[in-house]
Design a protein around this motif. Structure first.
Motif, mmCIF file in Angstrom:
data_model
loop_
_atom_site.group_PDB
_atom_site.id
_atom_site.type_symbol
_atom_site.label_atom_id
_atom_site.label_comp_id
_atom_site.label_asym_id
_atom_site.label_seq_id
_atom_site.Cartn_x
_atom_site.Cartn_y
_atom_site.Cartn_z
ATOM 1 N N LYS A 1 -5.542 6.662 2.033
ATOM 2 C CA LYS A 1 -6.971 6.822 1.656
ATOM 3 C C LYS A 1 -7.901 8.000 2.097
ATOM 4 C CE LYS A 1 -6.363 3.274 -0.589
ATOM 5 N NZ LYS A 1 -5.948 3.120 -2.028
ATOM 6 N N THR B 1 -11.546 4.059 -4.859
ATOM 7 C CA THR B 1 -10.787 4.989 -5.718
ATOM 8 C C THR B 1 -9.247 5.006 -5.524
ATOM 9 O OG1 THR B 1 -11.144 6.876 -4.372
ATOM 10 C CG2 THR B 1 -13.034 6.065 -6.055
ATOM 11 N N GLU B 2 -8.487 5.261 -6.748
ATOM 12 C CA GLU B 2 -7.115 5.623 -6.648
ATOM 13 C C GLU B 2 -6.575 6.536 -7.555
ATOM 14 O OE1 GLU B 2 -3.284 2.822 -7.235
ATOM 15 O OE2 GLU B 2 -4.780 2.153 -6.187
ATOM 16 N N TYR B 3 -6.336 7.902 -7.190
ATOM 17 C CA TYR B 3 -5.952 8.782 -8.296
ATOM 18 C C TYR B 3 -4.264 8.980 -8.440
ATOM 19 C CZ TYR B 3 -10.485 10.651 -7.617
ATOM 20 O OH TYR B 3 -11.760 10.908 -7.425
ATOM 21 N N ASN B 4 -3.527 8.463 -7.717
ATOM 22 C CA ASN B 4 -2.128 8.378 -7.825
ATOM 23 C C ASN B 4 -1.464 6.801 -7.854
ATOM 24 O OD1 ASN B 4 -2.247 11.306 -7.435
ATOM 25 N ND2 ASN B 4 -1.892 10.972 -5.471
ATOM 26 N N HIS B 5 -0.297 6.907 -8.567
ATOM 27 C CA HIS B 5 0.342 5.482 -8.897
ATOM 28 C C HIS B 5 0.814 5.131 -7.597
ATOM 29 C CE1 HIS B 5 3.625 8.547 -8.559
ATOM 30 N NE2 HIS B 5 4.385 7.567 -8.281
ATOM 31 N N ASN C 1 -2.617 6.298 -3.316
ATOM 32 C CA ASN C 1 -3.187 7.553 -2.629
ATOM 33 C C ASN C 1 -4.275 7.813 -3.393
ATOM 34 O OD1 ASN C 1 -3.717 10.150 -1.947
ATOM 35 N ND2 ASN C 1 -1.924 10.104 -0.959
ATOM 36 N N ASN C 2 -5.515 7.893 -2.841
ATOM 37 C CA ASN C 2 -6.679 8.403 -3.602
ATOM 38 C C ASN C 2 -7.389 9.828 -3.273
ATOM 39 O OD1 ASN C 2 -7.786 7.941 -0.990
ATOM 40 N ND2 ASN C 2 -9.575 6.957 -1.781
ATOM 41 N N ASP D 1 -7.893 13.399 -4.282
ATOM 42 C CA ASP D 1 -7.964 14.503 -5.276
ATOM 43 C C ASP D 1 -7.864 15.874 -4.905
ATOM 44 O OD1 ASP D 1 -8.320 15.558 -7.721
ATOM 45 O OD2 ASP D 1 -10.367 15.018 -8.017
ATOM 46 N N ASP E 1 -7.853 19.047 -6.247
ATOM 47 C CA ASP E 1 -8.824 19.916 -6.760
ATOM 48 C C ASP E 1 -9.984 19.665 -6.051
ATOM 49 O OD1 ASP E 1 -6.944 21.044 -8.448
ATOM 50 O OD2 ASP E 1 -7.490 19.515 -10.128
ATOM 51 N N SER E 2 -10.562 18.115 -6.071
ATOM 52 C CA SER E 2 -11.948 17.926 -5.459
ATOM 53 C C SER E 2 -11.818 18.552 -3.940
ATOM 54 C CB SER E 2 -12.150 16.528 -5.288
ATOM 55 O OG SER E 2 -13.446 16.428 -4.667
ATOM 56 N N GLU E 3 -10.783 18.181 -2.950
ATOM 57 C CA GLU E 3 -10.756 18.459 -1.710
ATOM 58 C C GLU E 3 -10.661 20.100 -1.805
ATOM 59 O OE1 GLU E 3 -10.768 16.367 0.793
ATOM 60 O OE2 GLU E 3 -10.780 14.775 -0.740
#
Length: 129
Positions: free
Chosen positions: A38, A82-86, A89-90, A92, A94-96
């Motif tokens: 996370k 939040t969760e971005y990956n299957h 893992n959350n 992102d 691009d955001s980072e």
């Protein structure tokens, strides 16, 4: 009595915040593929509370209360909603990366301001020469 104005202290705290934020972002990017990791972030509210702390009142008696508000430690919190990956893992990326670029600009601006303060002090010490 302070030898220098409070701006050096404020710049020091801002640099500490920026440095901790950079480390936190780098840790998030490094763990982008770790399952169930996370993302973490630095709490800006603590920094804002510290920077806007009111001026300390003059105490005529040692039994009077001090007006210290907030903590000197920055807080790191985990983004859990939040969760971005299957894999759970959350992070992102691009955001980072965008946050890291903005933080680098902020850090560089602080360094430039600090260099300006030291340049002014050096000019005063030399007598304007």
């Amino acid at each position: 009595m302070e030898l220098f104005s409070g701006s050096f202290n404020t710049l020091e705290k801002a640099l500490g915040y920026s440095s901790l934020k950079h480390k936190t972002i780098a840790q998030n990017i490094a763990n982008v593929d770790v399952p169930n990791y996370k993302a973490k972030a630095v709490s800006f509210n603590e920094v804002l509370a510290e920077a806007t702390r009111p001026i300390e009142a003059n105490r005529s008696d040692s039994r009077h209360f001090r007006f210290n508000i907030g903590k000197d430690q920055l807080q790191i919190y985990t983004k859990k909603n939040t969760e971005y990956n299957h894999n759970g893992n959350n992070v992102d990326v691009d955001s980072e990366m965008s946050d890291m670029a903005a933080n680098q600009i902020y850090y560089q601006a602080l360094i430039e301001r600090l260099n300006g303060k030291f340049s002014t002090l050096q000019n005063v010490i030399k007598g304007g020469r």
